[in-house]
Design an enzyme around this catalytic site. Structure first.
Site, PDB file in Angstrom:
ATOM      1  N   SER A 125       0.164  -0.980  -0.070  1.00 49.57           N
ATOM      2  CA  SER A 125       0.155  -0.231   0.004  1.00 49.57           C
ATOM      3  C   SER A 125       0.604   1.018  -0.126  1.00 49.57           C
ATOM      4  CB  SER A 125      -1.002   0.210   1.128  1.00 49.57           C
ATOM      5  OG  SER A 125      -1.096   0.907   1.276  1.00 49.57           O
ATOM      6  N   TYR A 149      -2.142  -1.216  10.950  1.00 47.69           N
ATOM      7  CA  TYR A 149      -1.919  -1.753   9.150  1.00 47.69           C
ATOM      8  C   TYR A 149      -1.088  -1.802   8.358  1.00 47.69           C
ATOM      9  CZ  TYR A 149      -3.765  -1.825   4.309  1.00 47.69           C
ATOM     10  OH  TYR A 149      -3.536  -1.682   3.443  1.00 47.69           O
ATOM     11  N   LYS A 153       2.280  -3.927   6.684  1.00 45.30           N
ATOM     12  CA  LYS A 153       2.395  -4.076   5.075  1.00 45.30           C
ATOM     13  C   LYS A 153       3.978  -3.633   5.163  1.00 45.30           C
ATOM     14  CE  LYS A 153      -1.517  -3.994   3.188  1.00 45.30           C
ATOM     15  NZ  LYS A 153      -1.525  -5.544   2.588  1.00 45.30           N
TER      16      LYS A 153
END
Ligand code: NAD
Ligand code: UDP
Length: 333
Positions: A125, A149, A153
């Site tokens: 992302s 989050y 990643k």
């Protein structure tokens, strides 16, 4: 014809990618535990492509099942979408995010290694660019995370990098998505989050269909032309096609590479709202609300690497993205 395993293939981006893979003649198995999707989507995929993908209903955190599956699968490559993805939720239940996203990926990579399958495309992302870099974001910039989050990643990218450094017979591509929106033009598959959406376009879609009163525009006093935040919105079908190009690129890659998937063009919240109004044919109510914590004023991609290495470029404009979102929304109330 290759056998591609698509983890999270029943989800928003995964389902669109399965369609593109099948239309390109690949054999697909969807591996999903449906924690954020519905098995019905596989029937919808069949309506579009004429073929229902095979299903392995497995939780990637179930190590034994993941190993048993890969031992038999004769997989040529994996596209790894499966993961939890809500930034706000990741701040409330960080351990669930670390556990699901990291344990799931570790099990997957180890099971692949045991089965001799060493080609993987991973859903990363643009959040890995953090909040300090100037736009446009290029792959060589320093990375950072601002929430659990985002850390998952970054940590997974690190795992992939280390794996490739230790054994360059792996081909590992991390695709850094910007803001995927829209839906398949058939209106059969798209994004349908449960409850009140956190993301802009799903929220606007619910205003347009009358389920929500108005859009809250989070801040109009940013240092941008109309004062609202700028993001690089990309049509989910363009994004899906980028995965096919990444798979072809992986065939030639020894090691790890990170690649942005965006349009290279930013749109403001108000521009998105106006494009959606055009798509649905009426004005949509909004109010200016306070800034949302953690938002950065601008983000959009530098897209040269995707063009050069993947021979891929996004094609759809914002109005097409909004029309396809509206078409899906109308057909799925
Ligand atoms: P999604 O939630 O629609 O799809 C994810 C799928 O993974 C779901 O079908 C879910 O059931 C499955 N899944 C989750 N954990 C699993 C597990 N442990 N085992 C098996 N299946 C599991 O999300 P999406 O929008 O399609 O995103 C796909 C990937 O792309 C995610 O990794 C997400 O972090 C990443 N990504 C998404 C966006 C975005 O804006 N949608 C942006 C950047 C990156
Ligand atoms: N946004 C908004 N109202 C909403 C949801 C989002 O004004 O109800 C804004 C948000 O502040 C951001 C942009 O829309 O500037 C895109 O938000 P989204 O959550 O879709 O993507 P992200 O911030 O993760 O890039």
């Amino acid at each position: 014809m290759a056998h591609i395993i698509v983890t999270g293939g029943a989800g928003f981006i995964g389902s669109h990618t399965v369609v593109e893979l099948q239309q390109a003649g690949e054999t697909v198995t969807v591996l999903d535990n449906f924690c954020n999707s519905n098995p019905e989507v596989l029937g919808r995929i069949a309506e579009i492509t004429g073929t229902k993908p095979a299903l392995a209903e497995i939780d990637l955190c179930d190590r034994e099942k993941v190993f048993a599956f890969f031992a038999d699968a004769k997989a040529d490559a994996v596209i790894h979408f499966a993961g939890l993805k809500a930034v706000g939720e990741s701040c409330k239940i960080p351990l669930r995010y670390y556990s699901n996203n990291l344990t799931g990926t570790l099990n997957l990579l180890e099971a692949m290694a045991a089965a001799g399958c060493k080609k993987l495309v991973f859903s990363s992302s643009a959040t890995v660019y953090g909040d300090r870099n100037p736009v446009p974001f290029t792959e060589g910039m320093p990375t950072a995370a601002t929430n659990p989050y985002g850390w998952t990643k970054l940590m997974i990218e690190q795992m992939l990098m280390d794996t490739a450094a230790a054994d360059p017979s792996w081909s590992l591509v991390a695709l850094r998505y910007f803001n995927p929106i829209g839906a398949h033009p058939s209106g059969l598959i798209g994004e349908s989050p449960n409850g009140i959406p956190n993301n802009l376009v799903p929220y606007i879609a619910k205003v347009a269909i009358g389920e929500l009163d108005h859009l809250n525009v989070f801040g109009d006093d940013y240092d941008t032309p109309d004062g609202t935040c700028i993001r690089d919105y990309i049509h989910v079908v363009d994004l899906a096609k980028g995965h096919l190009c990444a798979l072809r690129y992986a065939d030639t890659l020894a090691g790890f590479k990170e690649v942005n998937l965006g349009t290279g063009h930013g749109s403001s919240v108000m521009e998105v709202l106006h494009a959606y109004e055009k798509a649905c044919g009426r004005e949509l109510p909004y109010v200016i609300a306070p800034r949302r914590d953690g938002d950065i004023p601008r983000m959009y991609a530098q897209t040269d690497r995707a063009k050069e290495l993947l021979h891929w470029e996004a094609e759809s404009d914002l109005l097409t993205m909004c029309r396809d979102s509206w078409n899906f929304t109308k057909k799925n109330v």
